[in-house]
Design a protein around this motif. Structure first.
Motif, PDB file in Angstrom:
ATOM      1  N   TYR A  24       0.832  -1.197   0.000  1.00 43.90           N
ATOM      2  CA  TYR A  24       0.000   0.000   0.000  1.00 43.90           C
ATOM      3  C   TYR A  24       0.873   1.256   0.000  1.00 43.90           C
ATOM      4  CZ  TYR A  24      -3.115   3.575   1.932  1.00 43.90           C
ATOM      5  OH  TYR A  24      -3.832   4.725   2.156  1.00 43.90           O
ATOM      6  N   THR A  25       0.515   2.206  -0.850  1.00 39.63           N
ATOM      7  CA  THR A  25       1.272   3.455  -0.947  1.00 39.63           C
ATOM      8  C   THR A  25       0.475   4.641  -0.430  1.00 39.63           C
ATOM      9  OG1 THR A  25       2.429   2.585  -2.891  1.00 39.63           O
ATOM     10  CG2 THR A  25       2.580   4.949  -2.500  1.00 39.63           C
ATOM     11  N   LYS A  26      -0.615   4.945  -1.114  1.00 37.26           N
ATOM     12  CA  LYS A  26      -1.475   6.059  -0.720  1.00 37.26           C
ATOM     13  C   LYS A  26      -2.922   5.673  -0.997  1.00 37.26           C
ATOM     14  CE  LYS A  26       1.571   9.415   0.251  1.00 37.26           C
ATOM     15  NZ  LYS A  26       1.609  10.208   1.501  1.00 37.26           N
ATOM     16  N   ALA A  44      -7.170   3.385  -3.793  1.00 33.82           N
ATOM     17  CA  ALA A  44      -5.810   3.365  -3.240  1.00 33.82           C
ATOM     18  C   ALA A  44      -4.808   2.993  -4.322  1.00 33.82           C
ATOM     19  CB  ALA A  44      -5.717   2.370  -2.077  1.00 33.82           C
ATOM     20  N   LEU A 205      -6.034  10.574  -6.409  1.00 35.33           N
ATOM     21  CA  LEU A 205      -4.837   9.779  -6.124  1.00 35.33           C
ATOM     22  C   LEU A 205      -3.593  10.465  -6.679  1.00 35.33           C
ATOM     23  CD1 LEU A 205      -6.002   6.093  -6.741  1.00 35.33           C
ATOM     24  CD2 LEU A 205      -5.685   7.262  -4.563  1.00 35.33           C
ATOM     25  N   LEU A 208      -2.286  13.038  -4.347  1.00 34.13           N
ATOM     26  CA  LEU A 208      -1.623  12.497  -3.157  1.00 34.13           C
ATOM     27  C   LEU A 208      -0.140  12.237  -3.390  1.00 34.13           C
ATOM     28  CD1 LEU A 208      -4.263   9.940  -1.799  1.00 34.13           C
ATOM     29  CD2 LEU A 208      -3.721  12.204  -0.892  1.00 34.13           C
ATOM     30  N   ILE A 209       0.219  11.935  -4.649  1.00 41.69           N
ATOM     31  CA  ILE A 209       1.622  11.630  -4.952  1.00 41.69           C
ATOM     32  C   ILE A 209       2.248  12.690  -5.859  1.00 41.69           C
ATOM     33  CG2 ILE A 209       1.310   9.141  -4.653  1.00 41.69           C
ATOM     34  CD1 ILE A 209       1.223   8.876  -7.691  1.00 41.69           C
TER      35      ILE A 209
END
Length: 222
Positions: A24-26, A44, A205, A208-209
């Motif tokens: 799991y990352t974000k 996710a 998503l 988030l990154i």
């Protein structure tokens, strides 16, 4: 006999070390604002931890991939049963914007539990769902989930079931439309799939990154 064989296989599995294929990352599980409206997003990202050759093998040749054809049974002129094989398109790398999602689009998906399901339709417009777990502003709890898509299959089987969360929903041209995250059974027994618009999944998503996310087009179903 079959029982002894099953026992042996279970013992073999028990002795195996857990195999990590991704981490799991974000993720996001909350209502977001988009063009003046609220939408619930539950999705996710995971980092695949396999050699590139094995990743390609899983994607293009893995046994978990669905077939891209399904059968429809109908009656012929002599009232005989006829099975017609229908082929669905694969991911083309594009997605359908929120504004273009409508009840007229025919949908299909490939999931872990139910495999390939087709002839899905968005019903009754968007809805909000109560009392689903969410995280908002760093706080966990329960909240209304706005503008979720309800999808129902026109065929006999449900469009999705438990274990199909994360399945990518495509239209007749192979455009990504939504991401399944839940199921819902109504008081009258209708079995519905609950999904987030894919445009918002990619947008949230990606934020988030700090990167722009895209859909990868390839041979085979998502």
């Amino acid at each position: 006999n079959d029982l002894d064989y099953t026992k042996r296989k279970l013992q073999e599995i028990k002795n195996l070390k857990p195999r990590v294929i991704g981490s799991y990352t974000k993720g996001i599980k909350q209502n977001v604002s988009f063009n003046g409206s609220k939408y619930y997003v539950d999705a996710a990202l995971a980092l695949v931890q396999l050699p590139e050759e094995e990743q390609l093998s899983l994607i293009n040749e893995g046994t978990k991939l669905c077939e891209n054809t399904y059968e429809i049974t109908s009656y012929g002129q002599e009232r005989e049963l006829i099975n017609t094989e229908v082929e669905v398109p694969t991911t083309n790398g594009n997605y359908k914007p929120v504004a273009e999602l409508s009840q007229r689009i025919e949908l299909h998906k490939c999931g872990r539990t139910t495999g390939l399901t087709a002839k899905g339709k968005i019903i009754d417009g968007n809805i909000f769902l109560p009392k689903l777990p969410r995280e908002e502003n760093g706080t966990s709890g329960y909240s209304w989930c706005y503008n979720c898509l309800r999808i129902e299959s026109e065929l006999m089987k449900p469009f999705s079931d438990l274990g199909d969360s994360g399945s990518l929903v495509l239209d007749e041209e192979g455009n990504a439309c939504a991401l399944i995250f839940a199921k819902l059974k109504t008081a009258c027994g209708r079995r519905l799939s609950i999904a987030c618009p894919i445009e918002l999944v990619l947008k949230e998503l990606g934020s988030l990154i700090n990167s722009e996310l895209t859909i990868i087009g390839r041979i085979g179903l998502p």
